[in-house]
Design an enzyme around this catalytic site. Structure first.
Site, PDB file in Angstrom:
ATOM      1  N   ARG A  95       1.102  -1.477  -0.346  1.00  0.00           N
ATOM      2  CA  ARG A  95      -0.255  -0.015  -0.106  1.00  0.00           C
ATOM      3  C   ARG A  95       0.296   1.077   0.352  1.00  0.00           C
ATOM      4  O   ARG A  95       0.710   2.195  -0.746  1.00  0.00           O
ATOM      5  CB  ARG A  95      -0.853  -0.092   1.057  1.00  0.00           C
ATOM      6  CG  ARG A  95      -1.411   1.569   1.408  1.00  0.00           C
ATOM      7  CD  ARG A  95      -2.712   1.354   2.142  1.00  0.00           C
ATOM      8  NE  ARG A  95      -3.389   2.464   2.793  1.00  0.00           N
ATOM      9  CZ  ARG A  95      -4.412   3.332   3.349  1.00  0.00           C
ATOM     10  NH1 ARG A  95      -4.741   1.593   5.060  1.00  0.00           N
ATOM     11  NH2 ARG A  95      -5.319   4.336   3.837  1.00  0.00           N
ATOM     12  N   ASN A 149     -10.412  -4.302   0.331  1.00  0.00           N
ATOM     13  CA  ASN A 149     -10.811  -3.124  -0.307  1.00  0.00           C
ATOM     14  C   ASN A 149      -9.618  -3.232  -2.221  1.00  0.00           C
ATOM     15  O   ASN A 149      -8.948  -4.419  -1.644  1.00  0.00           O
ATOM     16  CB  ASN A 149     -10.226  -2.124  -0.307  1.00  0.00           C
ATOM     17  CG  ASN A 149     -11.467  -1.062   0.638  1.00  0.00           C
ATOM     18  OD1 ASN A 149     -12.353  -0.227  -0.611  1.00  0.00           O
ATOM     19  ND2 ASN A 149     -10.697  -0.375   1.957  1.00  0.00           N
ATOM     20  N   CYS A 172     -19.001  -1.453   2.440  1.00  0.00           N
ATOM     21  CA  CYS A 172     -17.917  -0.545   2.646  1.00  0.00           C
ATOM     22  C   CYS A 172     -18.939   0.466   4.083  1.00  0.00           C
ATOM     23  O   CYS A 172     -19.772   0.391   4.076  1.00  0.00           O
ATOM     24  CB  CYS A 172     -18.405   0.630   1.643  1.00  0.00           C
ATOM     25  SG  CYS A 172     -17.106   1.998   2.983  1.00  0.00           S
ATOM     26  N   ASP A 173     -17.910   0.185   5.218  1.00  0.00           N
ATOM     27  CA  ASP A 173     -18.113   1.001   6.296  1.00  0.00           C
ATOM     28  C   ASP A 173     -18.259   2.243   6.318  1.00  0.00           C
ATOM     29  O   ASP A 173     -19.083   3.374   7.497  1.00  0.00           O
ATOM     30  CB  ASP A 173     -17.553   0.440   7.266  1.00  0.00           C
ATOM     31  CG  ASP A 173     -16.053   0.933   7.271  1.00  0.00           C
ATOM     32  OD1 ASP A 173     -16.108   2.134   6.448  1.00  0.00           O
ATOM     33  OD2 ASP A 173     -15.219   0.641   8.058  1.00  0.00           O
ATOM     34  N   HIS A 202     -17.176   4.334  -2.100  1.00  0.00           N
ATOM     35  CA  HIS A 202     -16.190   5.328  -2.019  1.00  0.00           C
ATOM     36  C   HIS A 202     -16.419   6.828  -3.506  1.00  0.00           C
ATOM     37  O   HIS A 202     -15.354   7.789  -3.093  1.00  0.00           O
ATOM     38  CB  HIS A 202     -14.616   5.377  -2.494  1.00  0.00           C
ATOM     39  CG  HIS A 202     -14.449   4.101  -0.726  1.00  0.00           C
ATOM     40  ND1 HIS A 202     -13.001   3.424  -0.591  1.00  0.00           N
ATOM     41  CD2 HIS A 202     -14.952   3.700  -0.057  1.00  0.00           C
ATOM     42  CE1 HIS A 202     -13.302   3.358   0.457  1.00  0.00           C
ATOM     43  NE2 HIS A 202     -14.328   3.321   1.079  1.00  0.00           N
ATOM     44  N   TYR A 265     -14.334  10.325   0.386  1.00  0.00           N
ATOM     45  CA  TYR A 265     -13.394  10.012  -0.323  1.00  0.00           C
ATOM     46  C   TYR A 265     -13.644  10.783  -2.063  1.00  0.00           C
ATOM     47  O   TYR A 265     -12.650  11.051  -2.504  1.00  0.00           O
ATOM     48  CB  TYR A 265     -13.455   8.741  -1.282  1.00  0.00           C
ATOM     49  CG  TYR A 265     -13.272   7.762   0.098  1.00  0.00           C
ATOM     50  CD1 TYR A 265     -11.486   7.143   0.344  1.00  0.00           C
ATOM     51  CD2 TYR A 265     -13.464   6.857   0.928  1.00  0.00           C
ATOM     52  CE1 TYR A 265     -11.022   6.668   0.746  1.00  0.00           C
ATOM     53  CE2 TYR A 265     -13.257   6.078   1.855  1.00  0.00           C
ATOM     54  CZ  TYR A 265     -11.331   5.961   1.842  1.00  0.00           C
ATOM     55  OH  TYR A 265     -10.761   4.889   3.159  1.00  0.00           O
ATOM     56  N   ARG A 285      -0.230   7.887   4.145  1.00  0.00           N
ATOM     57  CA  ARG A 285      -1.451   7.307   5.291  1.00  0.00           C
ATOM     58  C   ARG A 285      -0.458   5.938   5.592  1.00  0.00           C
ATOM     59  O   ARG A 285      -1.055   5.592   6.845  1.00  0.00           O
ATOM     60  CB  ARG A 285      -2.428   6.959   4.424  1.00  0.00           C
ATOM     61  CG  ARG A 285      -4.052   6.513   5.267  1.00  0.00           C
ATOM     62  CD  ARG A 285      -4.135   7.426   6.494  1.00  0.00           C
ATOM     63  NE  ARG A 285      -4.489   6.421   7.183  1.00  0.00           N
ATOM     64  CZ  ARG A 285      -5.384   6.827   8.569  1.00  0.00           C
ATOM     65  NH1 ARG A 285      -3.958   8.320   8.882  1.00  0.00           N
ATOM     66  NH2 ARG A 285      -6.222   6.043   9.380  1.00  0.00           N
TER      67      ARG A 285
HETATM   68  P1  NAD Z   1      -3.749  -6.025   7.047  1.00  0.00           P
HETATM   69  O1  NAD Z   1      -2.440  -5.909   5.821  1.00  0.00           O
HETATM   70  O2  NAD Z   1      -3.782  -5.289   8.501  1.00  0.00           O
HETATM   71  O3  NAD Z   1      -4.377  -7.538   7.399  1.00  0.00           O
HETATM   72  C1  NAD Z   1      -4.980  -7.768   6.088  1.00  0.00           C
HETATM   73  C2  NAD Z   1      -4.486  -9.529   6.593  1.00  0.00           C
HETATM   74  O4  NAD Z   1      -4.823 -10.493   6.016  1.00  0.00           O
HETATM   75  C3  NAD Z   1      -3.299 -10.060   6.817  1.00  0.00           C
HETATM   76  O5  NAD Z   1      -3.182 -10.717   7.976  1.00  0.00           O
HETATM   77  C4  NAD Z   1      -2.776 -10.943   5.871  1.00  0.00           C
HETATM   78  O6  NAD Z   1      -1.600 -11.858   6.177  1.00  0.00           O
HETATM   79  C5  NAD Z   1      -3.805 -11.740   4.969  1.00  0.00           C
HETATM   80  N1  NAD Z   1      -4.175 -11.777   3.962  1.00  0.00           N
HETATM   81  C6  NAD Z   1      -3.181 -11.301   3.192  1.00  0.00           C
HETATM   82  N2  NAD Z   1      -3.501 -11.931   2.207  1.00  0.00           N
HETATM   83  C7  NAD Z   1      -4.701 -13.404   2.156  1.00  0.00           C
HETATM   84  C8  NAD Z   1      -5.275 -14.831   1.678  1.00  0.00           C
HETATM   85  N3  NAD Z   1      -4.685 -14.097   0.193  1.00  0.00           N
HETATM   86  N4  NAD Z   1      -6.029 -15.159   2.495  1.00  0.00           N
HETATM   87  C9  NAD Z   1      -6.253 -15.058   3.450  1.00  0.00           C
HETATM   88  N5  NAD Z   1      -5.492 -13.821   4.176  1.00  0.00           N
HETATM   89  C10 NAD Z   1      -4.571 -13.012   3.358  1.00  0.00           C
HETATM   90  O7  NAD Z   1      -4.843  -5.058   6.125  1.00  0.00           O
HETATM   91  P2  NAD Z   1      -6.359  -4.163   7.314  1.00  0.00           P
HETATM   92  O8  NAD Z   1      -5.642  -2.586   7.667  1.00  0.00           O
HETATM   93  O9  NAD Z   1      -6.479  -4.532   8.790  1.00  0.00           O
HETATM   94  O10 NAD Z   1      -7.709  -4.435   6.164  1.00  0.00           O
HETATM   95  C11 NAD Z   1      -7.489  -5.761   6.113  1.00  0.00           C
HETATM   96  C12 NAD Z   1      -8.456  -5.624   4.235  1.00  0.00           C
HETATM   97  O11 NAD Z   1      -9.790  -4.278   5.053  1.00  0.00           O
HETATM   98  C13 NAD Z   1      -8.042  -4.074   3.850  1.00  0.00           C
HETATM   99  O12 NAD Z   1      -8.184  -4.709   2.510  1.00  0.00           O
HETATM  100  C14 NAD Z   1      -9.040  -3.165   3.618  1.00  0.00           C
HETATM  101  O13 NAD Z   1      -8.943  -2.056   2.857  1.00  0.00           O
HETATM  102  C15 NAD Z   1     -10.450  -3.191   3.971  1.00  0.00           C
HETATM  103  N6  NAD Z   1     -11.037  -2.877   4.404  1.00  0.00           N
HETATM  104  C16 NAD Z   1     -12.478  -2.188   4.564  1.00  0.00           C
HETATM  105  C17 NAD Z   1     -13.118  -1.368   4.756  1.00  0.00           C
HETATM  106  C18 NAD Z   1     -14.710  -1.037   3.809  1.00  0.00           C
HETATM  107  O14 NAD Z   1     -15.252   0.027   4.378  1.00  0.00           O
HETATM  108  N7  NAD Z   1     -14.991  -1.737   2.814  1.00  0.00           N
HETATM  109  C19 NAD Z   1     -13.053  -1.593   6.295  1.00  0.00           C
HETATM  110  C20 NAD Z   1     -12.050  -1.469   6.750  1.00  0.00           C
HETATM  111  C21 NAD Z   1     -11.146  -2.187   6.321  1.00  0.00           C
HETATM  112  C1  G6P Z   2     -13.173   3.788   6.086  1.00  0.00           C
HETATM  113  C2  G6P Z   2     -12.823   3.018   4.342  1.00  0.00           C
HETATM  114  C3  G6P Z   2     -12.364   1.638   3.927  1.00  0.00           C
HETATM  115  C4  G6P Z   2     -10.579   1.680   4.446  1.00  0.00           C
HETATM  116  C5  G6P Z   2     -11.058   2.600   5.995  1.00  0.00           C
HETATM  117  C6  G6P Z   2      -9.262   2.617   6.519  1.00  0.00           C
HETATM  118  O1  G6P Z   2     -13.545   3.097   6.690  1.00  0.00           O
HETATM  119  O2  G6P Z   2     -14.302   2.456   4.225  1.00  0.00           O
HETATM  120  O3  G6P Z   2     -12.493   1.620   2.956  1.00  0.00           O
HETATM  121  O4  G6P Z   2      -9.642   0.623   4.635  1.00  0.00           O
HETATM  122  O5  G6P Z   2     -11.734   3.774   6.161  1.00  0.00           O
HETATM  123  O6  G6P Z   2      -8.801   3.852   6.514  1.00  0.00           O
HETATM  124  P1  G6P Z   2      -7.270   3.721   6.313  1.00  0.00           P
HETATM  125  O7  G6P Z   2      -6.959   5.032   5.857  1.00  0.00           O
HETATM  126  O8  G6P Z   2      -7.429   4.501   8.094  1.00  0.00           O
HETATM  127  O9  G6P Z   2      -6.192   2.640   6.783  1.00  0.00           O
HETATM  128 MN    MN Z   3     -14.516   1.807   2.637  1.00  0.00          MN
END
Ligand code: NAD
Ligand code: G6P
Ligand code: MN
Length: 443
Positions: A95, A149, A172-173, A202, A265, A285
């Protein structure tokens, strides 16, 4: 009596896992669980979350009969009622590279928007398709909630490969997190508010906010934002400088176009130069999350493990987790609650193509989600959406074909890039950086 459910969390090592567990505890009456299973490809990272979770569940959720964590898909995926998917292919390290590459060309460097979102999307698609295939092998009828994401691009790809699977839901939250700020400002609860909303993930707008009594609060919300601004209030981001700055920008966005209440966003697409100017390429970020959320979460896990108790920790359910759990409960128990989710358009927005994956309110039922119709949207918003949709679709096209030209076209459509020669340079850099994830572009 509600039947106790089996939950599998994919990406057990995520920084969001503990918040999800706290939310499951807070919501145990809405979504009673029989088992919780974690799956991750990174055993070590997952183990920290899991060992802390084991203690947390023993103390606060003894009704859970089984908790396991594993890197074995069969063990994790069989007999599951609901999956939460929260993976990050390439991790926070990639990222950071996405954000830095974009910024080095003077463009927005962000997790899900612009060129960063394109790179992340290209990495996520393959892992997500592979996971869903395996999930369906072991649990053909389970509900699958994905918030990995970039959700828009992942949703587009999954809809192409699994068009008839009605039990995959991308969510998405952000709409909920924004509504939490409205609620705080109005002095009510988030769950008192009923939204009307449309767009892409977003990339959307609230058109109305009412309460359950039917009172229209939209103008009141706009007036307060225009006068006083908006604060990030959700517990997990309230003390985060970057999110506070983002929420502050809502006042500017609304003043510049008061028609609808925008998603946070949109700042990246509407004010790209301003967003680039405030960035530090050595502290994007991703770096802030590595030094912040990631460190905090894993330090807490380690303390819980060392102390063998959670009682010295200040832990709480967060909006993100509560939202995912309530969405799951509505689907599993056929409650028909209204939540904003990502679904194939199919006429919901009447003047937009059917095969767009749109973010809209829907009633969440056990047999599938039933979106509320939106009707025609204004020319300005429609044109913005179509340009962004073109970008998203071309990124997915390119993943399947391995065409570099298609990626250049995608970035040319993206409002954060536009310039073709810049698009070409960014695509070159992204492909070199992601070579091991994207063999299809190197044949
Ligand atoms: P992170 O890197 O801390 O955690 C992700 C985990 O996934 C890691 O432990 C990694 O080893 C594991 N992983 C990677 N590839 C994998 C696979 N193929 N199978 C199983 N596990 C796998 O990331 P994070 O910051 O905690 O975020 C996690 C995800 O949640 C991200 O995609 C983030 O964008 C998403 N997210 C989305 C929203 C939303 O609004 N849609 C909100 C919050 C977080
Ligand atoms: C929001 C968005 C997510 C994003 C998260 C964390 O909840 O909806 O899609 O992954 O924020 O963003 P950050 O930049 O804090 O990792
Ligand atoms: Mn989101």
């Amino acid at each position: 009596m509600m039947k106790k459910q089996n939950l599998t969390i994919i990406g057990g090592g995520s920084t969001y896992t503990l918040g999800i567990i706290m939310s499951l505890i807070a919501e145990k009456n809405n979504l009673p669980l029989k088992s919780v299973r974690f799956y991750d490809i990174d055993a070590e990272r997952q183990q920290l979350n899991a060992e802390a979770t084991k203690i947390l569940l023993q103390e606060k959720y003894p009704e859970v009969e089984e908790f396991i964590y594993t890197t074995d898909r069969e063990k994790a995926f069989k007999d599951t009622d609901v999956f939460f998917i929260q993976i990050r292919t390439g991790g926070l390290a990639m990222r950071e590279r996405d954000e830095q590459i974009s910024l080095s060309h003077g463009c927005v460097g962000q997790e899900t928007c612009g060129a960063g979102g394109m790179a992340y999307g290209l990495r996520s698609i393959g892992d997500m398709i592979d996971l869903i295939k395996n999930i369906r092998k072991y649990s053909p009828d389970a509900w699958v909630l994905n918030y990995t994401n970039p959700a828009a691009i992942v949703a587009e790809a999954l809809n192409r490969v699994f068009p008839n699977d009605k039990k995959i839901l991308n969510i998405c939250d952000m709409p909920c997190v924004i509504m939490e700020s409205y609620a705080k400002m109005l002095g009510c609860e988030l769950w008192d508010l009923v939204p009307e909303y449309y767009g892409l993930n977003h990339y959307g707008w609230f058109t109305k906010i009412r309460n359950h009594q039917g009172e229209d609060l939209t103008q009141k919300i706009k007036d307060i934002i225009l006068e006083k601004g908006l604060e990030a209030s959700a517990v997990d981001i309230a003390h985060d400088q970057s999110w506070q700055a983002t929420f502050k920008n809502m006042q500017v966005m609304l003043a510049d176009n008061p028609e609808h209440l925008p998603s946070t966003y949109l700042q990246y697409y509407l004010y790209p130069e301003k967003m680039v100017a405030k960035e530090d390429i050595n502290n994007t970020r991703a770096r802030q999350v590595i030094n912040g959320r990631e460190k905090t979460v894993f330090a807490m896990c380690q303390r819980i493990i060392d102390n063998k108790t959670t009682q010295h920790e200040n832990m709480h359910a967060d909006i993100h987790g509560i939202y995912m759990v309530r969405v799951a409960a509505s689907l599993l128990f056929n409650k028909g609650d209204k939540f904003i989710v990502i679904v194939p358009n199919k006429g919901i927005i009447r003047n937009l193509q059917d095969d767009a994956m749109v973010e809209v309110p829907a009633a969440l039922m056990n047999h599938g989600v039933e979106p509320y119709s939106i009707g025609d949207i204004p020319t300005f918003h429609k044109a913005l959406i179509e340009t962004q949709l073109g970008f998203e679709k071309l990124v997915v096209d390119a993943w399947f074909t391995g065409s570099k030209q298609t990626l250049v076209n995608a970035l040319t459509l993206n409002r954060t890039v536009i310039n073709v020669s810049t698009a070409k340079k960014i695509v070159d850099d992204i492909l070199i950086e992601n070579k091991r994830y994207l063999p299809q572009f190197f044949k």
